[in-house]
Design an enzyme around this catalytic site. Structure first.
Site, PDB file in Angstrom:
ATOM      1  N   LYS A 144       0.144   0.982   0.753  1.00  0.00           N
ATOM      2  CA  LYS A 144       0.580   2.171   0.015  1.00  0.00           C
ATOM      3  C   LYS A 144       2.066   2.440   0.226  1.00  0.00           C
ATOM      4  O   LYS A 144       2.765   2.859  -0.705  1.00  0.00           O
ATOM      5  CB  LYS A 144      -0.266   3.377   0.448  1.00  0.00           C
ATOM      6  CG  LYS A 144      -1.724   3.247   0.033  1.00  0.00           C
ATOM      7  CD  LYS A 144      -2.594   4.345   0.614  1.00  0.00           C
ATOM      8  CE  LYS A 144      -4.037   4.191   0.159  1.00  0.00           C
ATOM      9  NZ  LYS A 144      -4.922   5.221   0.762  1.00  0.00           N
ATOM     10  N   GLU A 188     -15.356   2.461   6.747  1.00  0.00           N
ATOM     11  CA  GLU A 188     -16.193   1.323   6.380  1.00  0.00           C
ATOM     12  C   GLU A 188     -16.885   0.744   7.609  1.00  0.00           C
ATOM     13  O   GLU A 188     -16.491   1.002   8.749  1.00  0.00           O
ATOM     14  CB  GLU A 188     -15.327   0.230   5.737  1.00  0.00           C
ATOM     15  CG  GLU A 188     -14.568   0.671   4.494  1.00  0.00           C
ATOM     16  CD  GLU A 188     -15.468   0.868   3.294  1.00  0.00           C
ATOM     17  OE1 GLU A 188     -16.603   0.352   3.313  1.00  0.00           O
ATOM     18  OE2 GLU A 188     -15.038   1.543   2.341  1.00  0.00           O
TER      19      GLU A 188
END
Length: 428
Positions: A205, A190
């Site tokens: 995660k 990003e």
């Protein structure tokens, strides 16, 4: 065969993939579940936006509540992202008896336990396979495939951006800054890469994997997080010279009922299968007491791999609908949380020290390790061609985190050590 109607929240990259699969594989899906699956309504941010797929404009709305409150919709597929507002949508959908499929790792890491409890109360399914490793079916494997085993360790490359950066640095002798810029240009990173490169994405995660693997409520604050922004070309070169590859690993480790979870750059022995996972690919290594070592590898992101996991969850929901067993597989943590202390967390360490190039230095340094009960596996000393100082490379045997912290604190007072350049965990 009454069709199952689906409400889709989000029509970005993954949402588009979901529509492609559901509409393009309708015959295959219908044969598996015994009825058609129809995308009934889709919430989007902008009705006027140009899209890469053809979709009936009458199905689109800019109001997610319109999807949630539609009595015809059986299943909500959430691929819009976001946390707090999205949590409201999901809880309201569950309250209305709708089943949930989500790819939202942030939502499940922060509020997964609350959402699963509501699902159990309302006897609804909540499936989230795509939230951790894209197209790799790791969630279902942990819940079902290892249901008869006791998992003692989960170790994974669960962020493709950082794995791409570290792989490129290793393969091309490139700097972190140059590879990050390239990853941004290619769309792998990003514009603001903080969540990826500082380990926050991987930490969320690992919260999900730790919760499922250890059946306890792992929270984001329980994860010791360190990113890759400080990893240098020199670190990568030394790792390779010693027979290691540098990887950003999420590691959840359990002994008896006490566990630790971390995300950190780690030197992995080249002989370990996870060391060979390069580029944007993900891999999750799971060690069970009975089954031993297993590893799951594949695409961790992208439109179609992630959408494949989402639609697989959708198929599972519909099959449960047909059997009348929805909500029976909700995995609500039932074990008391017991975190390991720093005196219980132990692993090998790599240290790179810049020191005075004179006699007796190594003896002073090894004396400090001995004082704190840290034994050494290997020690290499060499001149530094760029400075009048020398460099000492040390790999320890397994040492507790508490003792290593004491060693590093003592080094701050040792005049012969110019600086501690690098410290990394070692695996394999």
């Amino acid at each position: 065969m009454k069709p199952v109607k689906v409400g889709l929240l989000g029509l970005g990259t993954v949402g588009t993939g979901v529509v492609r699969i559901v509409e393009g594989h309708q015959e295959d899906l219908s044969s598996q579940v015994g009825s058609p699956i129809i995308i009934e309504k889709v919430a989007v941010k902008n009705l006027e936006k140009a899209r890469s797929i053809e979709i009936d404009q009458s199905k689109l709305t800019e109001d997610p509540w319109e999807v949630i409150r539609d009595p015809e919709i059986d299943v909500i597929v959430e691929v819009m992202g976001g946390v707090d507002k999205t949590k409201e949508y999901i809880l309201e959908a569950l309250e209305r008896g709708k089943h949930i499929v989500t790819a939202n790792k942030d939502l499940m890491a922060l509020y997964g336990t609350e959402i699963m409890a509501k699902a159990l109360e309302k006897q609804c399914d909540v499936f989230f396979e795509a939230s951790v490793a894209g197209g790799i079916p790791i969630i279902r494997t942990l819940i079902e495939g290892f249901s008869s085993d006791r998992i003692v360790k989960i170790m994974g490359i669960v962020n493709g951006t950082t794995n791409y950066i570290l792989s490129k640095m290793s393969q091309e002798d490139a700097s972190y800054e140059d590879v990050l810029k390239e990853a941004q240009e290619l769309g792998y990173a990003e514009a603001d890469p903080t969540s990826d490169v500082e380990g926050l994405d991987a930490a969320r995660k690992m919260v999900i994997l730790g919760t499922l693997g250890f059946r306890t409520n792992v929270e984001l604050g329980d994860v010791d997080v360190r990113g890759i922004s400080s990893v240098s070309k020199e670190d990568i070169a030394y790792a390779k010279k010693l027979g290691y590859e540098m990887k950003l690993l999420g590691i959840a480790d359990r002994q008896d009922d006490e566990f630790s979870v971390s995300v950190q750059p780690t030197m992995v022995k080249k002989s370990h299968p996870i060391a060979a996972v390069n580029g944007v690919f993900n891999a999750v290594y799971v060690h069970g007491e009975a089954v031993g070592e297993t590893m799951f590898y594949g695409a961790g992101a992208g439109e179609m791999p992630t959408a494949t996991s989402v639609v697989a969850d959708l198929v599972a929901v519909v099959k449960n609908l047909k059997l009348g067993v929805n909500g029976l597989k909700a995995m609500v943590p039932y074990k008391q949380k017991k975190l390991k202390s720093d005196e219980q967390i132990a692993y090998k360490n790599f240290l790179l020290l810049e020191v005075d190039d004179k006699a007796g230095v190594l003896a002073q340094i090894t004396q400090v390790f001995g004082e704190y009960d840290v034994s050494l596996e290997s020690v290499v000393q060499s001149p530094n061609e760029h400075t009048p100082d020398a460099e000492i490379i040390i790999v320890t045997h397994h040492a507790t985190k508490a003792n290593m912290d004491k060693v590093l604190k003592h080094f701050e007072t040792l005049k012969v050590i110019r600086r501690v350049k690098s410290v990394y965990r070692v695996e394999g």
